[in-house]
Design a protein around this motif. Structure first.
Motif, PDB file in Angstrom:
ATOM      1  N   UNK A 101      19.866  27.298   2.390  1.00 15.86           N
ATOM      2  CA  UNK A 101      20.471  26.535   3.495  1.00 15.86           C
ATOM      3  C   UNK A 101      21.046  25.398   2.630  1.00 15.86           C
ATOM      4  N   UNK A 102      22.403  25.226   2.826  1.00 17.53           N
ATOM      5  CA  UNK A 102      23.195  24.239   2.137  1.00 17.53           C
ATOM      6  C   UNK A 102      23.020  22.771   3.408  1.00 17.53           C
ATOM      7  N   UNK A 103      21.976  22.136   2.976  1.00 19.91           N
ATOM      8  CA  UNK A 103      21.568  20.913   3.583  1.00 19.91           C
ATOM      9  C   UNK A 103      22.611  19.896   3.683  1.00 19.91           C
ATOM     10  N   UNK A 104      23.264  19.702   2.518  1.00 19.45           N
ATOM     11  CA  UNK A 104      24.265  18.748   2.419  1.00 19.45           C
ATOM     12  C   UNK A 104      25.178  19.107   1.415  1.00 19.45           C
ATOM     13  N   UNK A 105      26.317  18.750   1.319  1.00 19.14           N
ATOM     14  CA  UNK A 105      27.240  19.133  -0.062  1.00 19.14           C
ATOM     15  C   UNK A 105      26.537  19.160  -1.334  1.00 19.14           C
ATOM     16  N   UNK A 126       8.609  31.667  -2.242  1.00 20.35           N
ATOM     17  CA  UNK A 126       9.473  30.963  -3.254  1.00 20.35           C
ATOM     18  C   UNK A 126      10.127  29.959  -2.483  1.00 20.35           C
ATOM     19  N   UNK A 127      10.190  28.786  -3.091  1.00 22.48           N
ATOM     20  CA  UNK A 127      10.809  27.758  -2.494  1.00 22.48           C
ATOM     21  C   UNK A 127      11.705  27.016  -3.684  1.00 22.48           C
ATOM     22  N   UNK A 128      12.942  26.781  -3.415  1.00 15.98           N
ATOM     23  CA  UNK A 128      13.593  25.959  -4.660  1.00 15.98           C
ATOM     24  C   UNK A 128      14.561  25.031  -3.989  1.00 15.98           C
ATOM     25  N   UNK A 129      15.028  23.996  -4.598  1.00 15.39           N
ATOM     26  CA  UNK A 129      15.936  23.149  -4.328  1.00 15.39           C
ATOM     27  C   UNK A 129      16.834  22.802  -5.421  1.00 15.39           C
ATOM     28  N   UNK A 130      18.335  22.779  -5.193  1.00 13.25           N
ATOM     29  CA  UNK A 130      19.192  22.444  -5.989  1.00 13.25           C
ATOM     30  C   UNK A 130      20.060  21.217  -5.504  1.00 13.25           C
ATOM     31  N   UNK A 131      20.074  20.181  -6.451  1.00 12.36           N
ATOM     32  CA  UNK A 131      20.728  18.944  -6.190  1.00 12.36           C
ATOM     33  C   UNK A 131      21.688  18.674  -7.153  1.00 12.36           C
ATOM     34  N   UNK A 132      22.942  18.432  -6.611  1.00 11.98           N
ATOM     35  CA  UNK A 132      24.220  18.271  -7.446  1.00 11.98           C
ATOM     36  C   UNK A 132      24.231  16.833  -7.507  1.00 11.98           C
ATOM     37  N   UNK A 133      24.003  16.179  -8.798  1.00 13.28           N
ATOM     38  CA  UNK A 133      23.916  14.643  -8.822  1.00 13.28           C
ATOM     39  C   UNK A 133      25.442  14.393  -9.103  1.00 13.28           C
ATOM     40  N   UNK A 135      18.771  24.281  -0.291  1.00 13.37           N
ATOM     41  CA  UNK A 135      17.348  24.561  -0.290  1.00 13.37           C
ATOM     42  C   UNK A 135      17.667  26.098  -0.108  1.00 13.37           C
ATOM     43  N   UNK A 136      16.713  26.605  -0.790  1.00 15.84           N
ATOM     44  CA  UNK A 136      16.389  28.184  -0.879  1.00 15.84           C
ATOM     45  C   UNK A 136      14.811  28.547  -0.523  1.00 15.84           C
ATOM     46  N   UNK A 137      14.566  29.256   0.581  1.00 20.85           N
ATOM     47  CA  UNK A 137      13.439  29.549   1.094  1.00 20.85           C
ATOM     48  C   UNK A 137      13.233  30.989   1.037  1.00 20.85           C
ATOM     49  N   UNK A 138      12.083  31.574   0.828  1.00 21.72           N
ATOM     50  CA  UNK A 138      11.941  32.942   0.936  1.00 21.72           C
ATOM     51  C   UNK A 138      10.676  33.557   0.392  1.00 21.72           C
ATOM     52  N   UNK A 139      10.343  34.806   0.951  1.00 21.36           N
ATOM     53  CA  UNK A 139       9.017  35.367   0.151  1.00 21.36           C
ATOM     54  C   UNK A 139       9.206  37.151   0.688  1.00 21.36           C
ATOM     55  N   UNK A 140       8.261  37.718  -0.075  1.00 17.83           N
ATOM     56  CA  UNK A 140       8.338  39.199  -0.309  1.00 17.83           C
ATOM     57  C   UNK A 140       6.709  39.521   0.082  1.00 17.83           C
ATOM     58  N   UNK A 141       6.519  40.543   1.008  1.00 14.00           N
ATOM     59  CA  UNK A 141       5.256  40.979   1.166  1.00 14.00           C
ATOM     60  C   UNK A 141       5.141  42.351   0.619  1.00 14.00           C
ATOM     61  N   UNK A 142       4.011  42.771  -0.145  1.00 12.92           N
ATOM     62  CA  UNK A 142       4.015  44.182  -0.517  1.00 12.92           C
ATOM     63  C   UNK A 142       2.631  44.478  -0.360  1.00 12.92           C
ATOM     64  N   UNK A 143       2.460  45.692   0.347  1.00 13.12           N
ATOM     65  CA  UNK A 143       1.105  46.370   0.720  1.00 13.12           C
ATOM     66  C   UNK A 143       1.033  47.823  -0.014  1.00 13.12           C
ATOM     67  N   UNK A 144       0.369  47.555  -1.120  1.00  7.95           N
ATOM     68  CA  UNK A 144      -0.020  48.886  -2.134  1.00  7.95           C
ATOM     69  C   UNK A 144      -1.190  49.607  -1.555  1.00  7.95           C
ATOM     70  N   UNK A 145      -1.001  50.796  -0.940  1.00  9.41           N
ATOM     71  CA  UNK A 145      -2.223  51.374  -0.056  1.00  9.41           C
ATOM     72  C   UNK A 145      -3.465  51.547  -1.226  1.00  9.41           C
ATOM     73  N   UNK A 146      -4.458  51.063  -0.810  1.00 11.34           N
ATOM     74  CA  UNK A 146      -5.758  51.401  -1.361  1.00 11.34           C
ATOM     75  C   UNK A 146      -5.779  50.606  -2.735  1.00 11.34           C
ATOM     76  N   UNK A 147      -4.849  49.703  -2.940  1.00  9.55           N
ATOM     77  CA  UNK A 147      -5.100  48.831  -4.138  1.00  9.55           C
ATOM     78  C   UNK A 147      -4.839  47.263  -3.728  1.00  9.55           C
ATOM     79  N   UNK A 148      -4.000  47.041  -3.170  1.00 10.12           N
ATOM     80  CA  UNK A 148      -3.769  45.453  -2.943  1.00 10.12           C
ATOM     81  C   UNK A 148      -2.666  45.102  -1.914  1.00 10.12           C
ATOM     82  N   UNK A 149      -2.793  43.933  -1.334  1.00 13.69           N
ATOM     83  CA  UNK A 149      -1.594  43.484  -0.795  1.00 13.69           C
ATOM     84  C   UNK A 149      -1.126  41.812  -1.338  1.00 13.69           C
ATOM     85  N   UNK A 150      -0.063  41.889  -1.474  1.00 10.74           N
ATOM     86  CA  UNK A 150       0.476  40.453  -2.033  1.00 10.74           C
ATOM     87  C   UNK A 150       1.597  39.870  -1.427  1.00 10.74           C
TER      88      UNK A 150
END
Length: 660
Positions: free
Chosen positions: A403-407, A430-437, A411-426
């Motif tokens: 998301x290029x909020x301003x020049x 992720x969230x990141x902001x990049x500011x060019x001074x 902002x970067x927003x994201x996620x991943x979902x993993x369902x590992x059968x009979x083991x786990x789900x996770x």
């Protein structure tokens, strides 16, 4: 040897295409890459969107082909030693197999995801990539990208403390020959041809052999390795295949030095990718890949005075199948979406044992002279390993929004979902902001979570060394990073402060069982933090220097280096000569091993580099050196009785390359 015969056969087949190459591609001159080109190198590993090192929302390090060759190294894993927060050393099993350290964690469980052309090499039995693929020749590499920190929001399990993606060369016509000390010789060939407007083909082969250096324990560290790769691009369809095989005998295996030690591993990969849509707004791809991993190993466990030695190890095979569809879409407001869905099946197909003692009737390893097998034999379908034949099914989906909020602010927003059968789900957000001074200064603030699923060896192993723990949970990490990036036309610098919250970490622990030495457990929750510094200065076209420094604020998990650094300098002596020197510095390590023995290694420095002579527009000669002064040193491994694993000694090699 078998590998040599295979390499020779492949060379003959590929070489037959040389005469039909209509237009050869010459390699760019060694000194033609400008500093601005290095600053603006494109990376898409971290976000699936094209970024530069300044704009990417992850902490990244990238090496191009020229930089890699100038380091004087041979194996891709060694490049970790020039990455802030990462290291590669030897371990107790197998000693010549690289063992990675990342951000204060020194464990043998695959906390760094290794990929070749975006396809994972880590597999489901041991987790770490280097057990099955311990040698990746740098001659076949075009670029290596590192994510320092979490990457599970895109890549799932194992992208825990870092990601290394190796991009191989596909547009090069070159032959390279190498000879060196310790009985080394080898050859690499790379070929490509554009058949017509819609079809292109490429092929690569590499062969390396060396007798190895002699060590005080009465062993050497020999190597024999072959790497083959080929592919076809036809319109929107891409087909690729890869095969590698590595032999690492003698030296150290399962904490025992012995000339009888054996280790052979190989991997076969095939992949197909189809591009459904590719326009200014939307790109949509689907792919399928299949990988087969094999390992055949045996290490010294006990040396007897009155009967033959006891050696044991795995004869295992695992497979990985993956279906994936991913898209990228640019909205009218300049927002960019990268998303994908994935199904993978990781299966341990074979779980045999290689042993020097065995009772055919009971199906047990019995250490008694009457059960000695006159050497090491392979027993498939070993009853005590039956539980290792396990299948991990994983359903995954991820999305990343830029998301290029301003020049100045993105902002970067994201996620991943993993369902590992009979083991786990996770869920890995992720969230990141990049500011060019201003054009010189950029600040980044990043938060991400990653995980690593336990592997079959940790869950179900049952041998004389380790016994598994089926109750294991996935380990996870929460990472916060503050990054300052600075760049001018002559200087690029980065400072990274990171803080990790580590949960349910899986580690080996001594066991009271009479049948094994260790087991696995979700041993602890912890925190660690540190600072990573790196910079590159190019004062003019002739001279450049790159330095890195890492300082952890807490002691590493399992004793390792708390401070370490690297320095690389390159100087163009003339239009045809370049000298590159590098220094690796490691701080002291002092610790008591499991047996109570005291391990101490003073701080040390290793010198390496390269000297290159550009003979003409098509050929070059290069002298490479690692540990040039022959420094003798040890690295710590907790499973060794005295804690010490011998480090590598001096390695000199002469390389001749011809481009056609």
């Amino acid at each position: 040897m078998k590998l040599l015969r295979c390499s020779a056969l492949f060379s003959i087949v590929v070489a037959s295409t040389i005469s039909s190459v209509a237009h050869s591609t010459e390699e760019q001159d060694l000194f033609s890459l400008s500093f601005e080109d290095l600053l603006e190198v494109h990376v898409d590993l971290a976000t699936k969107t094209t970024e530069t090192l300044s704009s990417v929302p992850s902490t990244m390090t990238v090496f191009n082909r020229k930089q890699i060759q100038a380091l004087g190294i041979d194996n891709a894993y060694e490049i970790m030693n020039f990455v802030p927060g990462m290291q590669s050393t030897r371990g107790d099993w197998v000693g010549a197999v690289p063992k990675d350290h990342a951000r204060g964690v020194y464990l043998d469980s695959g906390n760094v995801l290794v990929m070749i052309n975006g396809e994972r090499v880590n597999e489901s039995s041991f987790g770490k990539a280097s057990v099955y693929m311990p040698y990746i020749p740098i001659e076949v590499i075009e670029k290596i990208e590192f994510i320092r920190g979490p990457g599970s929001a895109i890549y799932g399990s194992n992208a825990f403390l870092g990601v290394m993606n190796i991009v191989t060369s596909k547009e090069r016509n070159a032959m390279q020959l190498v000879v060196g000390n310790n009985g080394r010789y080898g050859a690499t060939g790379q070929f490509n041809r554009t058949v017509n407007d819609s079809t292109a083909v490429y092929a690569t082969f590499s062969y390396d052999q060396k007798d190895g250096e002699s060590y005080p324990q009465g062993v050497k560290d020999p190597l024999e390795a072959i790497y083959l790769e080929a592919g076809v691009d036809y319109k929107k369809l891409k087909l690729s295949a890869r095969y590698n095989k590595t032999e690492l005998d003698e030296f150290l295996n399962l904490a025992g030095y012995s000339k009888q030690n054996q280790h052979t591993s190989d991997n076969t990969f095939v992949g197909i990718k189809y591009n459904w849509v590719n326009n200014d707004k939307l790109k949509l791809d689907s792919s399928y890949s299949y990988t087969e991993h094999n390992i055949s190993s045996a290490g010294l466990i006990v040396a007897f005075d009155d009967m033959p030695d006891f050696l044991v190890g795995p004869a295992w095979q695992t497979t990985d199948s993956k279906f994936e569809t991913e898209l990228s879409y640019q909205f009218n407001n300049q927002w960019q979406l990268a998303a994908g869905v994935e199904y993978s099946e990781a299966k341990q197909v074979e779980a045999g044992v290689r042993t020097s003692y065995y009772d055919d009737q009971s199906g047990l390893i019995i250490i008694d002279p009457s059960y000695y097998q006159q050497g090491i034999v392979t027993v498939m379908d070993f009853p005590e390993f039956a539980a290792l034949k396990y299948t991990f099914e994983t359903y995954s989906a991820y999305g990343q929004l830029k998301i290029p909020y301003t020049k100045a602010f993105t902002l970067y927003v994201g996620a991943r979902y993993d369902e590992v059968n009979n083991i786990d789900s996770k869920l890995s957000p992720r969230l990141a902001g990049v500011y060019v001074i201003n054009p010189e200064h950029t600040v980044k603030l990043q938060y991400g979570e990653s995980f690593r699923t336990p592997v079959t060896n940790e869950l179900f192993s049952n041998d004389d060394v380790t016994v598994g723990n089926p109750a294991l949970r996935s380990e996870s990490v929460k990472t916060t990073e503050l990054v300052w990036h600075f760049q001018t036309s002559e200087l690029q610098a980065n400072a990274v402060l990171f803080y990790n919250e580590l949960n349910d970490f899986i580690n080996i622990e001594p066991t009271q069982s009479n049948d094994a030495l260790f087991t696995f457990a979700n041993s602890f929750n912890s925190q660690n933090s540190g600072i990573e510094l790196d910079g590159t200065w190019q004062s003019n076209k002739e001279f450049s220097v790159t330095g890195t420094y890492t300082q952890y604020f807490e002691d590493p998990i399992n004793a390792s280096f708390k401070r370490f650094a690297s320095l690389v300098t390159s100087y163009n002596l003339s239009d045809s000569w370049q000298l590159s020197l590098n220094v690796l510095w490691r701080d002291k390590v002092e610790v008591s091993s499991v047996s109570g023995a005291y391990f101490k290694q003073s701080a040390y420095t290793l010198l390496g580099g390269s000297l290159k002579w550009q003979l003409n527009a098509k050929s070059q000669l290069m002298l490479k050196a690692e540990n040039l002064l022959g420094k003798q040193y040890n690295v710590f491994d907790p499973r060794m009785d005295n804690g010490a694993v011998a480090g590598t000694t001096e390695d000199l090699s002469l390389h001749y390359q011809f481009n056609f």
